[in-house]
Structures are given as structure tokens and as C-alpha cells.
Design a protein around this motif. Sequence first.
Motif, PDB file in Angstrom:
ATOM      1  N   SER A 275       0.836  -1.193   0.000  1.00 56.03           N
ATOM      2  CA  SER A 275       0.000   0.000   0.000  1.00 56.03           C
ATOM      3  C   SER A 275       0.878   1.251   0.000  1.00 56.03           C
ATOM      4  CB  SER A 275      -0.897   0.009   1.240  1.00 56.03           C
ATOM      5  OG  SER A 275      -0.108   0.203   2.408  1.00 56.03           O
ATOM      6  N   ASP A 276       0.258   2.402  -0.256  1.00 58.52           N
ATOM      7  CA  ASP A 276       0.996   3.655  -0.215  1.00 58.52           C
ATOM      8  C   ASP A 276       1.571   3.912   1.177  1.00 58.52           C
ATOM      9  OD1 ASP A 276       0.391   4.039  -2.854  1.00 58.52           O
ATOM     10  OD2 ASP A 276      -0.994   5.708  -2.538  1.00 58.52           O
ATOM     11  N   LYS A 277       0.801   3.627   2.210  1.00 64.15           N
ATOM     12  CA  LYS A 277       1.299   3.836   3.576  1.00 64.15           C
ATOM     13  C   LYS A 277       2.491   2.933   3.863  1.00 64.15           C
ATOM     14  CE  LYS A 277      -2.690   5.704   6.068  1.00 64.15           C
ATOM     15  NZ  LYS A 277      -3.611   5.528   7.229  1.00 64.15           N
ATOM     16  N   GLN A 278       2.462   1.722   3.339  1.00 63.63           N
ATOM     17  CA  GLN A 278       3.587   0.814   3.554  1.00 63.63           C
ATOM     18  C   GLN A 278       4.833   1.274   2.811  1.00 63.63           C
ATOM     19  OE1 GLN A 278       1.588  -2.794   2.358  1.00 63.63           O
ATOM     20  NE2 GLN A 278       1.202  -3.423   4.471  1.00 63.63           N
ATOM     21  N   LEU A 279       4.649   1.881   1.650  1.00 62.13           N
ATOM     22  CA  LEU A 279       5.807   2.425   0.943  1.00 62.13           C
ATOM     23  C   LEU A 279       6.398   3.606   1.707  1.00 62.13           C
ATOM     24  CD1 LEU A 279       7.809   2.513  -1.325  1.00 62.13           C
ATOM     25  CD2 LEU A 279       6.100   3.624  -2.780  1.00 62.13           C
ATOM     26  N   ILE A 280       5.554   4.448   2.285  1.00 69.13           N
ATOM     27  CA  ILE A 280       6.055   5.523   3.141  1.00 69.13           C
ATOM     28  C   ILE A 280       6.818   4.935   4.332  1.00 69.13           C
ATOM     29  CG2 ILE A 280       5.354   7.335   4.763  1.00 69.13           C
ATOM     30  CD1 ILE A 280       5.255   8.266   1.907  1.00 69.13           C
ATOM     31  N   GLN A 281       6.268   3.874   4.910  1.00 68.29           N
ATOM     32  CA  GLN A 281       6.943   3.198   6.026  1.00 68.29           C
ATOM     33  C   GLN A 281       8.331   2.721   5.608  1.00 68.29           C
ATOM     34  OE1 GLN A 281       4.890  -0.324   7.383  1.00 68.29           O
ATOM     35  NE2 GLN A 281       6.457  -0.842   8.909  1.00 68.29           N
ATOM     36  N   LEU A 282       8.435   2.143   4.427  1.00 71.63           N
ATOM     37  CA  LEU A 282       9.716   1.627   3.955  1.00 71.63           C
ATOM     38  C   LEU A 282      10.704   2.761   3.699  1.00 71.63           C
ATOM     39  CD1 LEU A 282      11.413  -0.804   3.096  1.00 71.63           C
ATOM     40  CD2 LEU A 282      10.417  -0.595   0.809  1.00 71.63           C
ATOM     41  N   ILE A 283      10.239   3.843   3.091  1.00 70.47           N
ATOM     42  CA  ILE A 283      11.106   4.991   2.842  1.00 70.47           C
ATOM     43  C   ILE A 283      11.656   5.535   4.163  1.00 70.47           C
ATOM     44  CG2 ILE A 283      11.099   7.402   2.068  1.00 70.47           C
ATOM     45  CD1 ILE A 283       9.054   6.492  -0.107  1.00 70.47           C
ATOM     46  N   CYS A 284      10.784   5.709   5.132  1.00 72.63           N
ATOM     47  CA  CYS A 284      11.220   6.219   6.431  1.00 72.63           C
ATOM     48  C   CYS A 284      12.169   5.250   7.125  1.00 72.63           C
ATOM     49  CB  CYS A 284      10.006   6.485   7.322  1.00 72.63           C
ATOM     50  SG  CYS A 284       8.941   7.838   6.754  1.00 72.63           S
ATOM     51  N   ALA A 285      11.901   3.954   7.006  1.00 73.04           N
ATOM     52  CA  ALA A 285      12.779   2.959   7.628  1.00 73.04           C
ATOM     53  C   ALA A 285      14.191   3.031   7.062  1.00 73.04           C
ATOM     54  CB  ALA A 285      12.193   1.563   7.438  1.00 73.04           C
ATOM     55  N   PHE A 286      14.308   3.185   5.745  1.00 73.30           N
ATOM     56  CA  PHE A 286      15.642   3.301   5.146  1.00 73.30           C
ATOM     57  C   PHE A 286      16.332   4.588   5.595  1.00 73.30           C
ATOM     58  CE2 PHE A 286      14.870  -0.130   2.059  1.00 73.30           C
ATOM     59  CZ  PHE A 286      16.140  -0.711   2.050  1.00 73.30           C
ATOM     60  N   ARG A 287      15.587   5.684   5.698  1.00 70.67           N
ATOM     61  CA  ARG A 287      16.204   6.928   6.151  1.00 70.67           C
ATOM     62  C   ARG A 287      16.719   6.802   7.580  1.00 70.67           C
ATOM     63  NH1 ARG A 287      18.751   8.981   4.022  1.00 70.67           N
ATOM     64  NH2 ARG A 287      17.528   9.984   2.397  1.00 70.67           N
ATOM     65  N   LEU A 288      15.945   6.174   8.448  1.00 70.76           N
ATOM     66  CA  LEU A 288      16.354   6.028   9.838  1.00 70.76           C
ATOM     67  C   LEU A 288      17.490   5.029   9.988  1.00 70.76           C
ATOM     68  CD1 LEU A 288      12.866   6.109  11.604  1.00 70.76           C
ATOM     69  CD2 LEU A 288      14.472   7.976  11.208  1.00 70.76           C
ATOM     70  N   PHE A 289      17.558   4.064   9.099  1.00 74.33           N
ATOM     71  CA  PHE A 289      18.634   3.079   9.136  1.00 74.33           C
ATOM     72  C   PHE A 289      19.942   3.656   8.606  1.00 74.33           C
ATOM     73  CE2 PHE A 289      20.866  -0.385   6.752  1.00 74.33           C
ATOM     74  CZ  PHE A 289      21.337  -1.085   7.859  1.00 74.33           C
ATOM     75  N   SER A 290      19.863   4.454   7.537  1.00 76.03           N
ATOM     76  CA  SER A 290      21.057   5.007   6.896  1.00 76.03           C
ATOM     77  C   SER A 290      20.822   6.485   6.569  1.00 76.03           C
ATOM     78  CB  SER A 290      21.395   4.222   5.621  1.00 76.03           C
ATOM     79  OG  SER A 290      22.533   4.758   4.980  1.00 76.03           O
ATOM     80  N   PRO A 291      21.140   7.386   7.481  1.00 75.21           N
ATOM     81  CA  PRO A 291      20.874   8.817   7.258  1.00 75.21           C
ATOM     82  C   PRO A 291      21.565   9.390   6.029  1.00 75.21           C
ATOM     83  CG  PRO A 291      21.356   8.383   9.578  1.00 75.21           C
ATOM     84  CD  PRO A 291      21.663   7.118   8.833  1.00 75.21           C
ATOM     85  N   GLN A 292      22.662   8.760   5.588  1.00 79.39           N
ATOM     86  CA  GLN A 292      23.428   9.303   4.471  1.00 79.39           C
ATOM     87  C   GLN A 292      23.030   8.754   3.107  1.00 79.39           C
ATOM     88  OE1 GLN A 292      24.591   7.355   6.855  1.00 79.39           O
ATOM     89  NE2 GLN A 292      25.626   5.598   5.927  1.00 79.39           N
ATOM     90  N   VAL A 293      22.249   7.680   3.045  1.00 78.75           N
ATOM     91  CA  VAL A 293      21.910   7.077   1.756  1.00 78.75           C
ATOM     92  C   VAL A 293      20.944   7.974   0.995  1.00 78.75           C
ATOM     93  CG1 VAL A 293      19.885   5.702   2.478  1.00 78.75           C
ATOM     94  CG2 VAL A 293      21.362   4.886   0.626  1.00 78.75           C
ATOM     95  N   GLU A 294      21.093   8.031  -0.329  1.00 76.35           N
ATOM     96  CA  GLU A 294      20.168   8.795  -1.156  1.00 76.35           C
ATOM     97  C   GLU A 294      18.972   7.909  -1.500  1.00 76.35           C
ATOM     98  OE1 GLU A 294      22.155  10.759  -4.416  1.00 76.35           O
ATOM     99  OE2 GLU A 294      23.985  10.988  -3.221  1.00 76.35           O
ATOM    100  N   LEU A 295      17.787   8.454  -1.399  1.00 76.94           N
ATOM    101  CA  LEU A 295      16.559   7.714  -1.663  1.00 76.94           C
ATOM    102  C   LEU A 295      15.848   8.340  -2.848  1.00 76.94           C
ATOM    103  CD1 LEU A 295      15.244   7.211   1.996  1.00 76.94           C
ATOM    104  CD2 LEU A 295      16.755   5.723   0.657  1.00 76.94           C
ATOM    105  N   SER A 296      15.524   7.509  -3.838  1.00 74.74           N
ATOM    106  CA  SER A 296      15.006   8.008  -5.111  1.00 74.74           C
ATOM    107  C   SER A 296      13.622   7.454  -5.403  1.00 74.74           C
ATOM    108  CB  SER A 296      15.974   7.615  -6.239  1.00 74.74           C
ATOM    109  OG  SER A 296      15.536   8.101  -7.485  1.00 74.74           O
ATOM    110  N   LEU A 297      12.788   8.295  -6.024  1.00 76.27           N
ATOM    111  CA  LEU A 297      11.430   7.901  -6.376  1.00 76.27           C
ATOM    112  C   LEU A 297      11.165   8.305  -7.823  1.00 76.27           C
ATOM    113  CD1 LEU A 297       9.139   6.533  -4.766  1.00 76.27           C
ATOM    114  CD2 LEU A 297       8.190   8.803  -4.380  1.00 76.27           C
ATOM    115  N   SER A 298      10.730   7.344  -8.627  1.00 80.61           N
ATOM    116  CA  SER A 298      10.548   7.590 -10.061  1.00 80.61           C
ATOM    117  C   SER A 298       9.108   7.967 -10.377  1.00 80.61           C
ATOM    118  CB  SER A 298      10.941   6.340 -10.865  1.00 80.61           C
ATOM    119  OG  SER A 298       9.917   5.360 -10.783  1.00 80.61           O
TER     120      SER A 298
END
Length: 388
Positions: A275-298
Motif C-alpha cells: 500500500s501507499d502507507k507501507q511504501l512511506i513506512q519503507l522509505i522512512c525505515a531506510f532513512r532512519l537506518f542510513s541517514p546518508q543514503v540517497e533515496l530516489s522515487l521515479s
Amino acid sequence: MMSFIERFNQLDWDDIKLSVQSKTRVDVERALSKSVRNLADFQALISPAAEPYLEQMAQLSYAATRQRFGHTMSLYVPLYLSNLCSNACTYCGFSMENRIKRKTLNEQEVTQEIAAIKSMRFDSVLLVTGEHETKVGMHYFRQMLPLIKPHFHYLAMEVQPLEQQDYAELKTLGLDAVMVYQETYHPSTYAEHHLRGKKMDFEFRLTTPDRLAKAGMDKIGLGALIGLEDWRTDAFYVAAHLDYLEKTYWKSRYSISFPRLRPCTGGLQPKSIMSDKQLIQLICAFRLFSPQVELSLSTRESAKFRDHAALLGITSMSAASKTQPGGYADPKVELEQFAISDERSAVEVESAIKANGLAAVWHDWHEVYSGVSRETNGSASSISSSSS
């Protein structure tokens, strides 16, 4: 130096899936309370138990993103050079088994595409081809990179996996980054969806980031195609891969993409629905896990969703994308890899980014951030409405 394959062989898919599903609110709260998080914390943050904590995750993700990246959003555009492919993949419009018109751009056509892209202000471009070693391989790349690079500050590629010496050569021709997605980290599911061609070689693809890092590539992109397998388990493998790479090859930068299955010629229905909420959850999880990683959305995602996610961890977006060779100079061409969802122009995307209190950056963020940050006013926009 070991490759990721050794680390991969130490992991068990079923054990990880069970571990993620069994996380509790105590595990989630512990992960959220930390300033530095490990893979066990990442499991908690992507687990079903974390879904009630999405607002808190969004607030923390917003703060971490602004602290590291400022009030900026990098914009890039994909340039499809060819839809020739020698692989048979069940989910891709370019699959050799699909009866579509095939096209590889020549120098004149590439020049026309460059002109169309530059008219939209882009200075960061992602070159994309089908995977065809003989007709769209190193010989073709040697011709096209010197033609394309002088027009763009930052040049990335998403093509078939290559050998380390090939990546080293492409770097001398101006290549800055390579995106190589594993599609799924589940070997038997991977085999179900890759039926012919060199892409059937799971391990060769899995070790591509190692070869890229050894060749000195500036940025390496990772990701799984969301929908082929259980998304939470695949996401953990992406995080484990990122963790290994950041610790082993610290001179390179890394980015994560979140492609969900989109309609295409000969396409299939997702096995795992996110779901859209789950994708937001995943995006936030990656940010909290790796503050320096770049996150991209197409542009696979809708305009509404992308505007929402822009404040919650995403640092780069494609815009005005055409997923067919020649699509910018001649929009009537119908050779697309997949259907896009956000069909706004580059100007419209920039306006939406500004409305969120961010500055659109047309180059690669890393190279120009110091200058861009001086141009922004530094004030943070409230995200309470965005994350509700």
C-alpha cells in the motif's frame, strides 16, 4: 576481500521473514529511540508492528533528511537509448518475448534527445537500455558516452551488469553512477521471472555492486522490484546489501530506489501488494537506518504520492520521464518499458517541490549541495499534514 555473495549465503530467507513478522511494539519503540540503528532495528521498522508508529517515523525521517541533505530535491531524467534485449523477464515491456517494435538510437537521434532534455533544464541524466551485450554493449557505450557527457554534469547508467574493467573504462569516459537492481533476492523466485538470457545468472548480478565499487564508481544504486516477492523480506536484503557495501567500500556513495510493479506489455500481477502507507513506512525505515543514503522515487508513482513523499526521506526524483527510445524528441513513439504514473512536466514537478518548501536541484546533490544550501532560506515546513 570477500564479496556480498558470502554474506548473502549466511542469510536465510524464511528465518528473516519470520523475524520481521514477529517484531513487537517494544522492538519498534526501541528502534525509534536509538540514534544509530542496526539491521535488527530495520526489521522492526519495516514490520507490521511499526505501522501504528508511522507518524513518529515520518517526523524522525523528515528531521534526518533535512539535517543531511538540507531543503533540496535533486531532479534527473532517464534517457532511453535502446529497447533491444536478449533476456526474457516476465515483468518487463522490453522482454525479448514481447512482440514490440525495437529501436536503438543512433548519434543523430541521441543528439535530438539531448536537445529536448536540455530544454527542460536537466543536468543529471540516467542512460537506460535493454540488456543486449552484442548490439547495445561496450562498443555502443564507447560511442555514446563521449557524445552525451559534455552536455550533462552528472551521468548515470542502468544497463546490463558488466565486468569490473568495463566499469573502470566507462568511468574514464565520464560515467559517474550505475543503478543495478537485483529485482528480488529470493533465488527461486528470481529464476521464475528470468527465463532466458544472461540475466538468469543470479550471482553475477548480485556481485555487480562489488565490481562497481572496486572500479571506483562514485555512486551505486540498489533496489528490489516491489511485488515479485514478499516486500518486507526483499527490503531487508536490500538493507543488508547496503550495510555491507557502506562498510566495505566507504569511498562510494549509495542510493536506494523503490520501484513498484507497473503495467507493461506482457506484464504480470504483483505477488506481494504494498500500500501507499507501507511504501512511506519503507522509505522512512531506510532513512532512519542510513541517514546518508540517497533515496530516489521515479515517475512510476503518482504525482500526489510523490509530492507527499518528497518531505519524508526522498532526496531525488525523476521528472517528465519517457520510457521509450526517442520519446523526448518524438513523444508519439510507442516503445515504452512500463507505463508511468506522474505525467507532469519538469516545470510542474519543480513547482510542486517549491510548494513543499524545497529547492529543486538540477545537478547531482553531492556536487552542488554547498551552493544550493546557501540559496535556500533554511526554514523547515511543517509535515504534520503531509504525514497524516
